[in-house]
Design a protein around this motif. Structure first.
Motif, PDB file in Angstrom:
ATOM      1  N   ALA A 115       0.769  -1.079   0.105  1.00 22.80           N
ATOM      2  CA  ALA A 115      -0.030  -0.086   0.209  1.00 22.80           C
ATOM      3  C   ALA A 115       0.939   1.451  -0.084  1.00 22.80           C
ATOM      4  O   ALA A 115       0.491   2.171  -0.667  1.00 22.80           O
ATOM      5  CB  ALA A 115      -1.012  -0.184   1.343  1.00 22.80           C
ATOM      6  N   ILE A 116       1.962   1.673   0.683  1.00 24.89           N
ATOM      7  CA  ILE A 116       2.978   2.520   0.941  1.00 24.89           C
ATOM      8  C   ILE A 116       3.517   2.687  -0.531  1.00 24.89           C
ATOM      9  O   ILE A 116       3.758   3.598  -1.058  1.00 24.89           O
ATOM     10  CB  ILE A 116       3.948   2.338   1.975  1.00 24.89           C
ATOM     11  CG1 ILE A 116       3.138   2.294   3.564  1.00 24.89           C
ATOM     12  CG2 ILE A 116       4.728   3.322   2.112  1.00 24.89           C
ATOM     13  CD1 ILE A 116       4.082   1.999   4.588  1.00 24.89           C
ATOM     14  N   ILE A 117       4.034   1.361  -0.751  1.00 22.29           N
ATOM     15  CA  ILE A 117       4.807   1.439  -2.284  1.00 22.29           C
ATOM     16  C   ILE A 117       3.888   1.610  -3.447  1.00 22.29           C
ATOM     17  O   ILE A 117       4.062   2.827  -4.336  1.00 22.29           O
ATOM     18  CB  ILE A 117       5.508   0.184  -2.620  1.00 22.29           C
ATOM     19  CG1 ILE A 117       6.357  -0.175  -1.500  1.00 22.29           C
ATOM     20  CG2 ILE A 117       6.093   0.252  -3.924  1.00 22.29           C
ATOM     21  CD1 ILE A 117       7.685   0.981  -1.514  1.00 22.29           C
ATOM     22  N   LYS A 118       2.617   1.571  -3.325  1.00 24.03           N
ATOM     23  CA  LYS A 118       1.640   1.844  -4.251  1.00 24.03           C
ATOM     24  C   LYS A 118       1.217   3.261  -4.488  1.00 24.03           C
ATOM     25  O   LYS A 118       1.219   4.083  -5.479  1.00 24.03           O
ATOM     26  CB  LYS A 118       0.625   0.972  -4.149  1.00 24.03           C
ATOM     27  CG  LYS A 118      -0.682   1.221  -5.245  1.00 24.03           C
ATOM     28  CD  LYS A 118      -0.481   1.044  -6.524  1.00 24.03           C
ATOM     29  CE  LYS A 118      -1.488   0.951  -7.667  1.00 24.03           C
ATOM     30  NZ  LYS A 118      -2.460   2.114  -7.782  1.00 24.03           N
ATOM     31  N   SER A 119       1.099   3.857  -3.220  1.00 23.50           N
ATOM     32  CA  SER A 119       0.960   5.200  -3.183  1.00 23.50           C
ATOM     33  C   SER A 119       1.940   6.150  -3.623  1.00 23.50           C
ATOM     34  O   SER A 119       1.951   7.123  -4.044  1.00 23.50           O
ATOM     35  CB  SER A 119       0.458   5.977  -1.714  1.00 23.50           C
ATOM     36  OG  SER A 119       1.439   5.592  -0.785  1.00 23.50           O
ATOM     37  N   HIS A 169      10.351   9.902   6.015  1.00 17.02           N
ATOM     38  CA  HIS A 169      10.638  10.233   7.381  1.00 17.02           C
ATOM     39  C   HIS A 169       9.327  10.140   8.088  1.00 17.02           C
ATOM     40  O   HIS A 169       8.357  11.234   8.009  1.00 17.02           O
ATOM     41  CB  HIS A 169      11.263  11.460   7.798  1.00 17.02           C
ATOM     42  CG  HIS A 169      12.666  11.522   7.509  1.00 17.02           C
ATOM     43  ND1 HIS A 169      13.567  11.052   8.332  1.00 17.02           N
ATOM     44  CD2 HIS A 169      13.328  12.393   6.675  1.00 17.02           C
ATOM     45  CE1 HIS A 169      14.757  11.418   7.784  1.00 17.02           C
ATOM     46  NE2 HIS A 169      14.794  12.070   6.694  1.00 17.02           N
ATOM     47  N   GLY A 170       9.008   9.088   8.636  1.00 15.58           N
ATOM     48  CA  GLY A 170       7.572   8.716   9.016  1.00 15.58           C
ATOM     49  C   GLY A 170       6.410   8.917   8.016  1.00 15.58           C
ATOM     50  O   GLY A 170       6.507   8.254   6.910  1.00 15.58           O
ATOM     51  N   ASP A 171       5.500   9.954   7.955  1.00 12.78           N
ATOM     52  CA  ASP A 171       4.329   9.965   6.965  1.00 12.78           C
ATOM     53  C   ASP A 171       5.175  11.048   5.911  1.00 12.78           C
ATOM     54  O   ASP A 171       4.362  11.313   4.985  1.00 12.78           O
ATOM     55  CB  ASP A 171       3.395  10.450   7.553  1.00 12.78           C
ATOM     56  CG  ASP A 171       2.650   9.188   8.332  1.00 12.78           C
ATOM     57  OD1 ASP A 171       2.928   7.992   8.187  1.00 12.78           O
ATOM     58  OD2 ASP A 171       1.805   9.545   9.013  1.00 12.78           O
ATOM     59  N   LYS A 172       6.008  11.518   6.058  1.00 10.64           N
ATOM     60  CA  LYS A 172       6.950  12.647   5.274  1.00 10.64           C
ATOM     61  C   LYS A 172       7.436  12.146   4.105  1.00 10.64           C
ATOM     62  O   LYS A 172       8.591  11.214   4.424  1.00 10.64           O
ATOM     63  CB  LYS A 172       7.469  13.801   6.115  1.00 10.64           C
ATOM     64  CG  LYS A 172       7.928  14.687   5.123  1.00 10.64           C
ATOM     65  CD  LYS A 172       8.865  15.684   6.051  1.00 10.64           C
ATOM     66  CE  LYS A 172       9.349  16.936   5.223  1.00 10.64           C
ATOM     67  NZ  LYS A 172      10.092  17.887   6.031  1.00 10.64           N
ATOM     68  N   VAL A 173       7.278  12.378   2.828  1.00 11.35           N
ATOM     69  CA  VAL A 173       8.182  12.023   1.700  1.00 11.35           C
ATOM     70  C   VAL A 173       8.746  13.342   1.106  1.00 11.35           C
ATOM     71  O   VAL A 173       8.155  14.061   0.885  1.00 11.35           O
ATOM     72  CB  VAL A 173       7.218  11.484   0.470  1.00 11.35           C
ATOM     73  CG1 VAL A 173       8.074  10.951  -0.725  1.00 11.35           C
ATOM     74  CG2 VAL A 173       6.472  10.051   1.237  1.00 11.35           C
TER      75      VAL A 173
END
Length: 407
Positions: A6-10, A385-389
């Motif tokens: 899910a993270i990679i897909k987003s 970094h956490g939720d930050k890209v």
């Protein structure tokens, strides 16, 4: 951050079907651990990071913040230090071909230039004579046997009589200071590190009138890697502490009782950056050719292994749980290029479906800097970094590649 599909897909939805992931915290950890390993034996040890291994500015700036130096081998890499505001006094300029104007700028700015060939000596003498009130700090790259089975093409053969003559000539000029002795050998084997350290220490006694500012043992260290990669090498993979016990301990043995001791420099690249980048590539298609299963990725061997060695990098597949996967044995992951040998990984066993993502580890060394502008522009570098890209390097475009051409 623990990655999942899910993270990679987003990330893929926003940044494309392939990208690098940078872990700067791991880089900082590696830097501190390596430096402390050497300082536990020889306190006055410093790291000059090899820009050529991965010159991502985020990493180069981090080296400066950690108290490290910049090891550059071209005017392009020197320009990075200027753009980042790194003091010239913290630049070590190596390489077999140097821009004379940049050499002069580095020396006049208090940096160190390590001479690699006799053709460089004339320029140094001219520079010193033209600036008699300015110190001209130079290093000498030394070439000698360390029993690695290789005749290196770099530096000066210290056994030849003209080497001694050159040293005497340089030392006869008042404002030229033999600031440091430097060596670099390509072998990463542990058993080559004590011979290089002992050889440099002995040379110091032989050719230096005074204790030099530093001895530089160069790079050529293995970094951290997963066991699946370690077992593909024909030599054990040393730890930072093992390298230090060979090299730094040898320097201490030689200089430990001296009132004036030289600084010790090492110039790691892969040892710091190898495990701090991953490469993510989407599975575009899966087919069977004459009994061979092949998955094609939005990525290429040139993205992760442009030196084209035959090793499989550590691999994790992020599966799309909403799709039906098939089970495969001995599947090969191929790249997007039209090169027959473009395979990122051979012999995968497990489930796979179109839309899954292959995540390759240990791809931080030489990958970004050696990737050719072949068929597609290179992919972005992202830092999590956490939720930050944070976009460290944006996706390259057509214009990035072709703006130097005439249409």
């Amino acid at each position: 951050m623990k990655l999942n599909h899910a993270i990679i897909k987003s990330l893929s939805d926003e940044h494309g079907g392939a990208f690098y992931l940078l872990d700067s915290e791991q880089f900082a950890l590696n830097f501190r651990e390596l430096q402390e390993a050497f300082r536990s034996f020889y306190e006055d040890t410093y790291i000059a990071y090899s820009y050529k291994t991965n010159y991502t500015p985020r990493l180069c700036r981090l080296v400066e913040e950690l108290g490290g130096y910049a090891e550059v081998v071209s005017d392009m890499e020197y320009e990075i230090t200027k753009r980042l505001g790194i003091p010239t006094s913290k630049v070590h300029f190596n390489g077999p071909v140097k821009n004379t104007a940049v050499v002069n700028e580095v020396i006049m700015g208090g940096g160190v230039v390590n001479l690699d060939d006799y053709v460089e000596v004339a320029n140094i003498l001219e520079l010193a004579n033209a600036n008699p009130d300015k110190p001209v700090n130079i290093g000498i790259r030394c070439n000698f046997k360390i029993n690695d089975g290789v005749v290196s093409r770099f530096g000066f053969d210290v056994e030849k009589p003209e080497f001694g003559e050159m040293i005497r000539r340089l030392q006869s000029v008042d404002n030229i200071r033999l600031f440091g002795l430097h060596c670099h050998f390509a072998s990463r084997r542990l058993d080559t590190w004590r011979p290089r350290a002992e050889g440099m220490a002995a040379l110091t006694d032989k050719i230096c009138n005074d204790t030099p500012d530093h001895i530089d043992l160069g790079g050529g260290l293995f970094g951290k890697m997963k066991d699946s990669l370690k077992k593909q090498f024909d030599t054990p993979i040393p730890t930072y502490a093992e390298y230090a016990a060979e090299a730094a301990a040898a320097i201490l043995e030689h200089f430990g009782r001296c009132i004036e001791k030289p600084k010790l420099f090492i110039e790691p690249g892969s040892a710091l950056v190898g495990d701090v980048m991953r490469f993510v590539a989407r599975v575009e298609s899966i087919k069977n050719i004459r009994g061979k299963d092949i998955a094609t990725l939005m990525g290429s061997i040139y993205n992760i292994n442009p030196t084209l060695n035959k090793k499989n990098p550590p691999l994790e597949v992020m599966h799309d749980t909403e799709k039906q996967s098939n089970e495969y044995r001995d599947l090969d992951f191929a790249g997007f290029t039209c090169i027959e040998s473009d395979y990122l990984y051979r012999g995968y066993d497990g489930p796979l479906a179109v839309g899954d993502f292959a995540v390759f580890d240990n791809v931080g060394s030489y990958s970004v800097v050696l990737k050719p502008p072949f068929i597609l522009p290179n992919f972005p570098i992202l830092e999590l970094h956490g939720d930050k890209v944070t976009v460290i390097k944006r996706q390259e475009t057509f214009d990035d590649i072709f703006h130097t051409y005439t249409f």
